[in-house]
Design a protein around this motif. Structure first.
Motif, PDB file in Angstrom:
ATOM      1  N   LYS A  39      -0.039  -9.312  12.690  1.00 33.47           N
ATOM      2  CA  LYS A  39       1.310  -9.422  12.031  1.00 33.47           C
ATOM      3  C   LYS A  39       1.105 -10.634  10.763  1.00 33.47           C
ATOM      4  CE  LYS A  39       4.796 -10.040  14.354  1.00 33.47           C
ATOM      5  NZ  LYS A  39       6.202 -10.599  15.070  1.00 33.47           N
ATOM      6  N   VAL A  40       1.531 -10.117   9.535  1.00 28.25           N
ATOM      7  CA  VAL A  40       1.298 -10.960   8.312  1.00 28.25           C
ATOM      8  C   VAL A  40       2.700 -11.181   7.634  1.00 28.25           C
ATOM      9  CG1 VAL A  40      -1.042 -10.011   7.902  1.00 28.25           C
ATOM     10  CG2 VAL A  40       0.909  -8.949   6.686  1.00 28.25           C
ATOM     11  N   LYS A  41       2.933 -12.326   6.970  1.00 31.13           N
ATOM     12  CA  LYS A  41       3.838 -12.707   6.307  1.00 31.13           C
ATOM     13  C   LYS A  41       3.618 -12.832   4.792  1.00 31.13           C
ATOM     14  CE  LYS A  41       3.818 -17.938   6.193  1.00 31.13           C
ATOM     15  NZ  LYS A  41       4.594 -19.329   6.681  1.00 31.13           N
ATOM     16  N   LEU A  42       4.383 -12.300   3.632  1.00 29.60           N
ATOM     17  CA  LEU A  42       4.179 -12.011   2.452  1.00 29.60           C
ATOM     18  C   LEU A  42       4.666 -13.326   1.769  1.00 29.60           C
ATOM     19  CD1 LEU A  42       4.889  -8.356   2.042  1.00 29.60           C
ATOM     20  CD2 LEU A  42       2.611  -9.198   2.702  1.00 29.60           C
ATOM     21  N   TYR A  43       3.964 -13.762   0.786  1.00 29.65           N
ATOM     22  CA  TYR A  43       4.405 -15.041  -0.039  1.00 29.65           C
ATOM     23  C   TYR A  43       5.568 -14.650  -1.015  1.00 29.65           C
ATOM     24  CZ  TYR A  43       0.741 -17.566   2.155  1.00 29.65           C
ATOM     25  OH  TYR A  43      -0.165 -18.380   2.866  1.00 29.65           O
ATOM     26  N   ASN A  44       6.525 -15.337  -1.138  1.00 26.70           N
ATOM     27  CA  ASN A  44       7.597 -14.917  -2.260  1.00 26.70           C
ATOM     28  C   ASN A  44       7.146 -15.507  -3.535  1.00 26.70           C
ATOM     29  OD1 ASN A  44       9.238 -13.824  -0.524  1.00 26.70           O
ATOM     30  ND2 ASN A  44      10.480 -15.654   0.307  1.00 26.70           N
ATOM     31  N   ASP A  45       6.064 -16.492  -3.392  1.00 29.63           N
ATOM     32  CA  ASP A  45       5.277 -17.081  -4.802  1.00 29.63           C
ATOM     33  C   ASP A  45       4.699 -16.075  -5.628  1.00 29.63           C
ATOM     34  OD1 ASP A  45       6.550 -19.478  -4.280  1.00 29.63           O
ATOM     35  OD2 ASP A  45       4.872 -20.239  -3.258  1.00 29.63           O
ATOM     36  N   LEU A  48       5.007  -9.927  -7.416  1.00 28.58           N
ATOM     37  CA  LEU A  48       4.416  -8.416  -7.748  1.00 28.58           C
ATOM     38  C   LEU A  48       3.643  -8.171  -6.371  1.00 28.58           C
ATOM     39  CD1 LEU A  48       3.392  -9.118 -11.245  1.00 28.58           C
ATOM     40  CD2 LEU A  48       5.611  -7.983 -10.645  1.00 28.58           C
ATOM     41  N   HIS A  49       2.861  -8.693  -5.953  1.00 27.28           N
ATOM     42  CA  HIS A  49       1.887  -8.251  -4.766  1.00 27.28           C
ATOM     43  C   HIS A  49       2.685  -8.141  -3.751  1.00 27.28           C
ATOM     44  CE1 HIS A  49      -1.249  -9.971  -7.285  1.00 27.28           C
ATOM     45  NE2 HIS A  49      -2.031  -9.048  -6.795  1.00 27.28           N
ATOM     46  N   ARG A  50       4.057  -9.096  -3.196  1.00 26.25           N
ATOM     47  CA  ARG A  50       4.668  -8.902  -2.137  1.00 26.25           C
ATOM     48  C   ARG A  50       5.473  -7.358  -2.255  1.00 26.25           C
ATOM     49  NH1 ARG A  50       9.621 -12.122  -3.132  1.00 26.25           N
ATOM     50  NH2 ARG A  50      10.123 -10.332  -4.560  1.00 26.25           N
ATOM     51  N   ASP A  51       6.083  -7.197  -3.410  1.00 27.02           N
ATOM     52  CA  ASP A  51       6.915  -5.923  -3.388  1.00 27.02           C
ATOM     53  C   ASP A  51       6.166  -4.794  -3.500  1.00 27.02           C
ATOM     54  OD1 ASP A  51       9.091  -7.773  -3.858  1.00 27.02           O
ATOM     55  OD2 ASP A  51       9.262  -7.628  -5.962  1.00 27.02           O
ATOM     56  N   ASN A  52       4.824  -4.738  -4.185  1.00 33.19           N
ATOM     57  CA  ASN A  52       3.878  -3.537  -3.987  1.00 33.19           C
ATOM     58  C   ASN A  52       3.387  -3.186  -2.744  1.00 33.19           C
ATOM     59  OD1 ASN A  52       2.119  -1.659  -5.485  1.00 33.19           O
ATOM     60  ND2 ASN A  52       0.516  -3.108  -4.401  1.00 33.19           N
ATOM     61  N   PHE A  53       3.293  -4.533  -1.892  1.00 34.67           N
ATOM     62  CA  PHE A  53       2.987  -4.224  -0.515  1.00 34.67           C
ATOM     63  C   PHE A  53       3.802  -3.605   0.284  1.00 34.67           C
ATOM     64  CE2 PHE A  53       0.879  -5.533   3.836  1.00 34.67           C
ATOM     65  CZ  PHE A  53      -0.019  -5.205   3.415  1.00 34.67           C
ATOM     66  N   VAL A 184      -3.907 -14.588  -3.426  1.00 34.24           N
ATOM     67  CA  VAL A 184      -3.724 -14.884  -2.073  1.00 34.24           C
ATOM     68  C   VAL A 184      -2.188 -14.672  -1.924  1.00 34.24           C
ATOM     69  CG1 VAL A 184      -3.553 -16.504  -0.172  1.00 34.24           C
ATOM     70  CG2 VAL A 184      -5.637 -16.580  -1.754  1.00 34.24           C
ATOM     71  N   PHE A 185      -1.760 -13.748  -1.288  1.00 35.87           N
ATOM     72  CA  PHE A 185      -0.520 -13.254  -1.311  1.00 35.87           C
ATOM     73  C   PHE A 185       0.272 -13.245   0.224  1.00 35.87           C
ATOM     74  CE2 PHE A 185      -2.418  -9.285  -0.791  1.00 35.87           C
ATOM     75  CZ  PHE A 185      -1.593  -8.366  -0.140  1.00 35.87           C
ATOM     76  N   GLY A 186      -0.331 -13.698   1.151  1.00 37.07           N
ATOM     77  CA  GLY A 186       0.122 -13.660   2.530  1.00 37.07           C
ATOM     78  C   GLY A 186      -0.861 -14.394   3.449  1.00 37.07           C
ATOM     79  N   GLU A 187      -0.336 -14.340   4.659  1.00 36.62           N
ATOM     80  CA  GLU A 187      -1.259 -14.880   5.805  1.00 36.62           C
ATOM     81  C   GLU A 187      -0.821 -14.338   7.293  1.00 36.62           C
ATOM     82  OE1 GLU A 187       0.451 -18.931   7.483  1.00 36.62           O
ATOM     83  OE2 GLU A 187       0.541 -19.156   5.299  1.00 36.62           O
TER      84      GLU A 187
END
Length: 223
Positions: A39-45, A48-53, A184-187
């Motif tokens: 399970k990963v969380k996507l950063y709001n910072d 563009l990467h968050r929304d694409n993922f 780096v767009f999540g963890e």
């Protein structure tokens, strides 16, 4: 050869739709693999990467793809769109969705410690803007570093690690040589034991696992 070495090319194409919006809470994505769930969380910072993922997950674009590049004490990489049902003699790493994402390097806030979710890309010679692959990503496993090693890296790269970064690389491990160069767009928030299992599987000379490790399904989850 333009192989994505924790790397791709094209021009940005991001569709609007469900999930592609500014938001306060962080999106969680469950990655069900043949080795278990991550399970990963996507950063709001990195919107563009968050929304694409999110878009790719909702379109089931990752379902059936492989972790095609695995290096112990470094990272595990997936997202090559040609990897689904690829025979073992097929070289992977060049699968290109036809677009890239502008770099969103939020450094030093986000750096390459163990468990970070990052975007692969082509090298600086072909991609000086450091734009990310539209689909390929990697999860850092890394290794532990000593102060001496970090000092040498600072001298060689003309950078300065913060006290927080030093402590993280010594106690958690990671891949500091990638800092400031990749988005780096999540963890990982759950299932790092599955990531660890994947990183230690036997691989061939191209770092592809000898037995396929498949992404069975990705989905957005609430918790």
């Amino acid at each position: 050869m333009k192989k994505l070495i924790v790397f791709l090319m094209g021009s940005l194409i991001l569709a609007s739709g469900a999930g592609l919006r500014a938001q306060e809470s962080e999106t969680l994505v469950e990655i069900a693999t043949s080795k278990g769930k991550i399970k990963v969380k996507l950063y709001n910072d990195t919107p563009l990467h968050r929304d694409n993922f999110i878009k790719l997950v909702n379109e089931h674009r990752y379902d059936g793809l492989l972790f095609h590049r695995v290096i112990s004490q470094f990272m595990i990489q997936a997202g090559d769109i040609t990897s689904k049902d690829a025979p073992m003699d097929q070289k992977l790493g060049d699968g290109d969705p036809g677009y890239t994402i502008p770099a969103e390097i939020v450094f030093p806030k986000y750096f390459h410690t163990r468990g970070k979710l990052c975007a692969a890309r082509t090298g600086d010679d072909l991609n000086p803007e450091r734009a990310s692959s539209g689909t390929q990503f990697y999860i850092v496993t890394g290794k532990y570093f000593t102060d001496r090693e970090l000092n040498r890296m600072e001298e060689e790269r003309n950078i300065k690690f913060t006290p927080e970064q030093r402590e993280a690389y010594k106690m958690q491990g990671g891949a500091p040589h990638l800092d400031g160069a990749y988005t780096v767009f999540g963890e990982v928030v759950k299932g790092m034991n599955v990531v660890e299992k994947i990183q230690f599987v036997p691989t061939n000379q191209d770092d592809r696992p000898l037995k396929n490790i498949k992404i069975k399904k990705m989905k957005i989850v609430n918790k």
